[in-house]
Design an enzyme around this catalytic site. Structure first.
Site, PDB file in Angstrom:
ATOM      1  N   TYR A 110      -6.305   1.086  -7.626  1.00 24.39           N
ATOM      2  CA  TYR A 110      -5.927  -0.173  -8.248  1.00 24.39           C
ATOM      3  C   TYR A 110      -6.822  -0.537  -9.427  1.00 24.39           C
ATOM      4  O   TYR A 110      -6.420  -1.330 -10.276  1.00 24.39           O
ATOM      5  CB  TYR A 110      -5.984  -1.319  -7.220  1.00 24.39           C
ATOM      6  CG  TYR A 110      -4.778  -1.424  -6.327  1.00 24.39           C
ATOM      7  CD1 TYR A 110      -4.364  -0.347  -5.555  1.00 24.39           C
ATOM      8  CD2 TYR A 110      -4.065  -2.608  -6.239  1.00 24.39           C
ATOM      9  CE1 TYR A 110      -3.275  -0.445  -4.718  1.00 24.39           C
ATOM     10  CE2 TYR A 110      -2.962  -2.719  -5.400  1.00 24.39           C
ATOM     11  CZ  TYR A 110      -2.571  -1.630  -4.648  1.00 24.39           C
ATOM     12  OH  TYR A 110      -1.478  -1.735  -3.827  1.00 24.39           O
ATOM     13  N   LYS A 166      -7.468  11.019   3.365  1.00 23.27           N
ATOM     14  CA  LYS A 166      -6.701  12.251   3.109  1.00 23.27           C
ATOM     15  C   LYS A 166      -7.717  13.325   2.726  1.00 23.27           C
ATOM     16  O   LYS A 166      -7.685  13.911   1.632  1.00 23.27           O
ATOM     17  CB  LYS A 166      -5.669  11.982   1.989  1.00 23.27           C
ATOM     18  CG  LYS A 166      -4.686  13.110   1.751  1.00 23.27           C
ATOM     19  CD  LYS A 166      -3.649  13.278   2.879  1.00 23.27           C
ATOM     20  CE  LYS A 166      -2.766  14.486   2.613  1.00 23.27           C
ATOM     21  NZ  LYS A 166      -1.841  14.769   3.739  1.00 23.27           N
ATOM     22  N   ASP A 218       2.308  -2.662   5.201  1.00 24.83           N
ATOM     23  CA  ASP A 218       3.746  -2.971   5.201  1.00 24.83           C
ATOM     24  C   ASP A 218       4.444  -2.249   6.350  1.00 24.83           C
ATOM     25  O   ASP A 218       5.316  -2.798   7.017  1.00 24.83           O
ATOM     26  CB  ASP A 218       4.408  -2.563   3.873  1.00 24.83           C
ATOM     27  CG  ASP A 218       4.379  -3.691   2.840  1.00 24.83           C
ATOM     28  OD1 ASP A 218       3.447  -4.530   2.905  1.00 24.83           O
ATOM     29  OD2 ASP A 218       5.275  -3.742   1.976  1.00 24.83           O
TER      30      ASP A 218
END
Ligand code: IPM
Ligand code: MG
Length: 356
Positions: A141, A191, A251
């Site tokens: 971001y 990851k 989400d």
């Protein structure tokens, strides 16, 4: 207690749900003998329309000089042209960065009354009580370089995923401290099989874990985490992860509760003020119709009371009131079963106030 609370209603359903959050905070002040002073400021698309800036300096100053901030939502189709220079979301990201809100807590609890509302089978979501601790001021971001250019081969764009060990360490400490107050288990999500930033994440997570021998720590790759959130969600306690993974996983996790309209969040830095906001967006499709679910904002107001103002008893009273209203069968449109009556936004706020 005297507290100053800045309200940032923002766009879409933001003003409608923030009005209900305020209503509940006012009721809490009345019942517990506090004095809350509210001020409203512009942020997001509405701030672009009125000032050209999604985070006007007056808004930032108002937030800085308050004890806590309650935010609705930002964004909408009016401002979503990908070629636009200013976007509402820049206001939200700027606020997080400017206030140093590096830790975003997103609790996901399946209330027994709502087990039927989840798209998953009730037995799969029974007992779910987890918190996603999302890093909020780093990663993709904010990493530089970010942007696009035209090369001889055509258009090209770049985002950068960079984390320093200090950013990872402080986030992991928030996660472990929180786990100590809960079921004492941290799942660090990365990851690491592909990304260098994730390998550093994992290394630092293990270093911090050594300071918390009483807390169990496991690593999980983000794709596997996405799967286990569906397969065995009740096993999770605290999930700690970087900014983008946390955005996506939260989400996904919201569907365990049946609706994005149920999930509150707290964005915290070192010292005050924190920003408390529902994780749903501005929902432009239902804005202005008085049907949005205000419970995520009301539960964010509870987090504001607990983590922003240190009023634990008051926070618990709000959460109990919400549970009571749901247990009595009241549902907004997002949660109602076919044929069930639907409460509007203000009606739901009034019911919570009455239950308080
Ligand atoms: C969230 C939202 C924001 C984010 C958007 C509106 C910028 O999706 O808080 O999860 O991506 O952080
Ligand atoms: Mg999101």
């Amino acid at each position: 207690m005297d507290a100053r609370i800045t309200l940032l209603p923002g766009d879409g359903i933001g003003p409608e749900v923030v009005a209900e959050g305020r209503k509940v905070l006012e009721a809490v002040a009345g019942r517990f003998g506090h004095k809350f002073t509210f001020s409203e400021a512009l942020m997001g698309g509405i701030a672009i329309d009125q000032t050209g800036n999604p985070l006007p300096p007056e808004t930032l100053a108002a937030c800085r000089s308050s004890d806590a901030v309650l935010l609705g939502a930002v964004g909408g189709p009016k401002w979503s042209d990908p070629r636009a220079d200013v976007r509402p979301e820049q206001g939200l990201l700027g606020l997080r960065k400017e206030l140093g809100l590096f830790a975003n807590l997103r609790p996901v609890t399946v209330l027994p009354a709502l087990a039927m509302a989840s798209p998953l089978r009730p037995e799969s979501v029974a007992g779910v009580d987890l918190v996603i601790v999302r890093e909020l001021t780093g990663g993709l971001y904010f990493g530089q370089p970010q942007g696009r250019e035209v090369t001889p081969q055509g258009r090209s764009a770049v985002d950068t995923l960079r984390y320093s060990e200090g950013e990872i360490e402080r986030l992991m400490r928030v996660a472990f401290d929180l786990a100590r107050l809960r079921r004492k288990k941290v799942t660090s999500v990365d990851k690491a099989n592909v990304m260098a930033s994730s390998r550093l994440w994992r290394e630092v997570a293990h270093e911090v874990a050594r300071d918390y021998p009483d807390v169990a720590c496991e690593d999980l790759l983000v794709d596997a985490c996405a799967m286990y959130l569906i397969r065995r969600p009740a096993d999770f306690d605290v999930i700690a992860t970087e900014n983008m993974f946390g955005d996506i996983l939260s989400d996904e996790a919201s569907m365990l509760t049946g609706s994005l309209g149920m999930l509150p969040s707290a964005s915290l830095g070192r010292g005050r003020p924190g920003v408390f906001e529902p994780i749903h967006g501005s929902a432009p499709d239902i804005a202005g119709r008085g049907i949005a679910n205000p419970l995520a904002t009301i539960l964010s107001a509870a987090m504001l009371l607990r983590s922003g103002l240190g009023l634990a008893e008051e926070a618990a009273a709000v959460e109990r009131a919400v549970e009571k209203v749901l247990a009595a069968g009241h549902r907004t449109a997002d949660l109602a079963m076919p044929g069930q009556p639907k409460a509007g936004t203000a009606e739901m706020g009034d019911l919570v106030v009455a239950a308080l």
